[in-house]
Write a protein that holds these residues in place. Structure first.
Motif, mmCIF file in Angstrom:
data_model
loop_
_atom_site.group_PDB
_atom_site.id
_atom_site.type_symbol
_atom_site.label_atom_id
_atom_site.label_comp_id
_atom_site.label_asym_id
_atom_site.label_seq_id
_atom_site.Cartn_x
_atom_site.Cartn_y
_atom_site.Cartn_z
ATOM 1 N N VAL A 140 0.855 -1.226 0.053
ATOM 2 C CA VAL A 140 -0.200 0.187 -0.038
ATOM 3 C C VAL A 140 0.760 1.310 -0.052
ATOM 4 C CG1 VAL A 140 -1.888 1.225 1.214
ATOM 5 C CG2 VAL A 140 -1.800 -1.171 1.301
ATOM 6 N N PHE A 152 -7.188 1.212 -2.109
ATOM 7 C CA PHE A 152 -7.597 -0.221 -1.498
ATOM 8 C C PHE A 152 -8.688 -0.666 -1.676
ATOM 9 C CE2 PHE A 152 -7.811 -2.995 2.319
ATOM 10 C CZ PHE A 152 -6.637 -3.810 1.994
ATOM 11 N N LEU A 155 0.923 1.198 7.771
ATOM 12 C CA LEU A 155 -0.282 1.007 6.744
ATOM 13 C C LEU A 155 -1.413 2.185 7.126
ATOM 14 C CD1 LEU A 155 -1.171 -2.798 7.052
ATOM 15 C CD2 LEU A 155 -0.629 -1.464 4.959
ATOM 16 N N LEU A 159 -6.772 2.316 7.785
ATOM 17 C CA LEU A 159 -6.934 0.880 7.320
ATOM 18 C C LEU A 159 -6.623 -0.256 8.588
ATOM 19 C CD1 LEU A 159 -6.940 -0.875 5.075
ATOM 20 C CD2 LEU A 159 -4.441 -0.747 4.616
ATOM 21 N N TYR A 203 -9.263 -3.373 10.255
ATOM 22 C CA TYR A 203 -9.100 -4.915 10.361
ATOM 23 C C TYR A 203 -8.374 -5.160 11.586
ATOM 24 C CZ TYR A 203 -10.421 -4.761 5.316
ATOM 25 O OH TYR A 203 -11.101 -4.472 4.377
#
Length: 155
Positions: free
Chosen positions: A7, A63, A108, A112, A116
């Motif tokens: 990313v 993403f 990240l 993001l 998660y």
């Protein structure tokens, strides 16, 4: 086999090294924009040597493209973060999984990672140091996945 996702990578040599790792292991490489370099960058090509034609490469605008692909193909996300609670050796990986790594300078990002929280993994290291090199981190995790799968299709 499985997917490596970078990313917003910033350093062409790191991405070139990751592309070489993906080519020799048979995993797909996904790059998520913005990229800190051009795909035609000489240093990127040099680091990947002559393996570019052996690489399954996809460039995503965001993403969201990776999320759509994951929903269509299946597989699970594993996000590499220095702040994760479980190590990269704890999950039982499966074909089609996505190994997700952030940019060299910032990882990240909180948005993001917050999306998660249960899918995060880390590579153990001394607590006084910040992080490993991106291409080294990818190689460490990729080879753990391959070890668990008994190195399919490899000598």
């Amino acid at each position: 086999m499985f997917n490596v996702v970078l990313v917003a990578p910033e350093i062409p040599q790191n991405t070139g090294n990751v592309s070489r790792t993906c080519a020799v292991t048979g995993c797909a490489l996904h790059l998520v924009k913005p990229l800190g370099f051009s795909i035609d960058d000489r240093q990127l090509k040099r680091a990947g040597l002559d393996y570019w034609d052996k690489l399954d490469l996809t460039v995503h605008e965001s993403f969201d493209g990776v999320v759509a692909l994951q929903k269509a193909r299946g597989g699970r996300f594993f996000l590499a973060s220095t702040h994760a609670k479980r190590t990269y050796t704890e999950p039982s990986y499966r074909e089609g999984d996505f190994l997700i790594f952030g940019r060299e300078t910032a990882g990240l990002g909180e948005a993001l990672l917050s999306a998660y929280p249960e899918e995060q993994i880390h590579i153990p290291m001394r607590p006084t140091l910040r992080s490993l090199n991106l291409s080294n981190s990818v190689a460490i995790v990729v080879y753990e996945v391959l070890r668990q799968m008994h190195f399919p299709g490899m000598d």
